[in-house]
Design an enzyme around this catalytic site. Structure first.
Site, mmCIF file in Angstrom:
data_model
loop_
_atom_site.group_PDB
_atom_site.id
_atom_site.type_symbol
_atom_site.label_atom_id
_atom_site.label_comp_id
_atom_site.label_asym_id
_atom_site.label_seq_id
_atom_site.Cartn_x
_atom_site.Cartn_y
_atom_site.Cartn_z
ATOM 1 N N VAL A 175 0.813 -1.224 0.000
ATOM 2 C CA VAL A 175 0.000 0.000 0.000
ATOM 3 C C VAL A 175 0.844 1.272 0.000
ATOM 4 O O VAL A 175 0.305 2.361 -0.206
ATOM 5 C CB VAL A 175 -0.998 0.023 1.190
ATOM 6 C CG1 VAL A 175 -1.901 -1.206 1.161
ATOM 7 C CG2 VAL A 175 -0.288 0.156 2.528
ATOM 8 N N ASN A 226 -7.725 -2.405 5.266
ATOM 9 C CA ASN A 226 -7.409 -2.938 6.589
ATOM 10 C C ASN A 226 -5.925 -2.833 6.936
ATOM 11 O O ASN A 226 -5.572 -2.773 8.115
ATOM 12 C CB ASN A 226 -7.864 -4.398 6.660
ATOM 13 C CG ASN A 226 -7.298 -5.113 7.860
ATOM 14 O OD1 ASN A 226 -7.741 -4.927 8.988
ATOM 15 N ND2 ASN A 226 -6.279 -5.939 7.630
ATOM 16 N N SER A 277 -9.537 3.066 14.405
ATOM 17 C CA SER A 277 -9.381 2.665 15.802
ATOM 18 C C SER A 277 -9.934 3.757 16.691
ATOM 19 O O SER A 277 -9.785 4.952 16.384
ATOM 20 C CB SER A 277 -7.904 2.460 16.129
ATOM 21 O OG SER A 277 -7.713 2.390 17.533
ATOM 22 N N TYR A 299 0.690 6.518 15.889
ATOM 23 C CA TYR A 299 -0.423 5.640 15.550
ATOM 24 C C TYR A 299 -1.789 6.308 15.766
ATOM 25 O O TYR A 299 -2.626 6.344 14.862
ATOM 26 C CB TYR A 299 -0.345 4.341 16.353
ATOM 27 C CG TYR A 299 -1.523 3.429 16.098
ATOM 28 C CD1 TYR A 299 -1.616 2.714 14.904
ATOM 29 C CD2 TYR A 299 -2.553 3.303 17.030
ATOM 30 C CE1 TYR A 299 -2.706 1.886 14.650
ATOM 31 C CE2 TYR A 299 -3.636 2.476 16.785
ATOM 32 C CZ TYR A 299 -3.708 1.771 15.596
ATOM 33 O OH TYR A 299 -4.795 0.966 15.343
ATOM 34 N N ASP A 330 -1.134 -10.286 16.513
ATOM 35 C CA ASP A 330 0.285 -9.992 16.787
ATOM 36 C C ASP A 330 0.489 -8.494 17.005
ATOM 37 O O ASP A 330 1.441 -8.059 17.640
ATOM 38 C CB ASP A 330 1.204 -10.550 15.687
ATOM 39 C CG ASP A 330 0.915 -9.999 14.311
ATOM 40 O OD1 ASP A 330 0.015 -9.149 14.167
ATOM 41 O OD2 ASP A 330 1.595 -10.435 13.362
#
Length: 238
Positions: free
Chosen positions: A62, A88, A145, A161, A197
């Site tokens: 991506v 995703n 998120s 993030y 993970d």
């Protein structure tokens, strides 16, 4: 004419992405498994096919314009159509040594996280739009998120993030506005705190539970919501 709907899931070789591919496949979609790693991609396709899903692999990095364009060409060649895009693929970025503490922030790390989590979504979406525009009820789902929510602010301080997901929510609304007069519906979904993970498998929810919101947004009716941010409970304040 191929009457089976096709869905592309990016980062679909493991975790939530794999579970989304599984969920859409169970509903009868042909699933394009988008992933960078050829071996993992092949393994994921093999697992899905063994579970009765009609799946095929698509090489997709991506962070590369060329890769996104090649992936669109590969899907066109394989199924001739694209009905659902689930963006995703995402990275958390490293968190050691204060890398995501705002007072000692590693700006190269921020760039890397944005390149995948935000720019990657724009790259892939725009490469797939010509195919999606031809579909009857196209859906775009951006996996976000609640850590990107300015209202909720859950989880640890992660200054690369968390803002990448705030940015992703913002760009989701821009796509929804731009495509408001088309049949393309764009929404963002939050999978919740899932054991993958990504979280060191230290979380209460399964990948299947995390995937449920993506499957729901990917199969919304034509009068469904646009430009929203949702989890299993409904609208996420952000």
């Amino acid at each position: 004419m191929n009457n089976t709907k096709t869905a592309l899931v990016t980062g679909a070789n493991k975790g939530i992405g794999f579970a989304i591919a599984q969920g859409l496949g169970a509903l009868g979609f042909t699933v394009a498994v988008g992933a960078r790693d050829a071996v993992r991609r092949a393994e994921a396709v093999e697992k899905l096919c063994a579970a009765g899903v009609d799946a095929f692999g698509v090489a997709l990095d991506v962070t590369s314009d060329e890769s996104a364009a090649a992936a669109a060409a590969a899907i066109e060649e394989t199924t001739g159509r694209l009905d659902v895009l689930v963006n995703n693929a995402g990275i958390s970025g490293r968190i050691d040594g204060g890398a995501q503490d705002p007072t000692t922030l590693d700006l190269d790390l921020v760039r890397n996280v944005l390149d995948t989590n935000v720019f990657g979504v724009v790259r892939v979406t725009n490469a797939m739009l010509p195919l999606l525009r031809r579909a009857e009820s196209p859906r775009i789902v951006n996996m976000s998120s609640s850590m990107g929510s300015l209202a909720l602010q859950p989880g640890p301080v992660l200054s690369a993030y968390a803002p990448s997901k705030t940015f992703l929510n913002g760009i989701t609304t821009q796509y929804a506005r731009r495509l408001a007069d088309t049949n393309i519906m764009v929404n963002a979904g939050c999978p919740g705190h899932v054991a993958t993970d990504f979280t060191g498998f230290n979380a209460p929810r399964t990948p299947e539970q995390g995937a449920a919101i993506a499957v729901r947004l990917a199969t919304l009716p034509d009068d469904g919501p646009r430009g929203g941010f949702f989890d299993d409970e409904g609208v996420v304040p952000w």
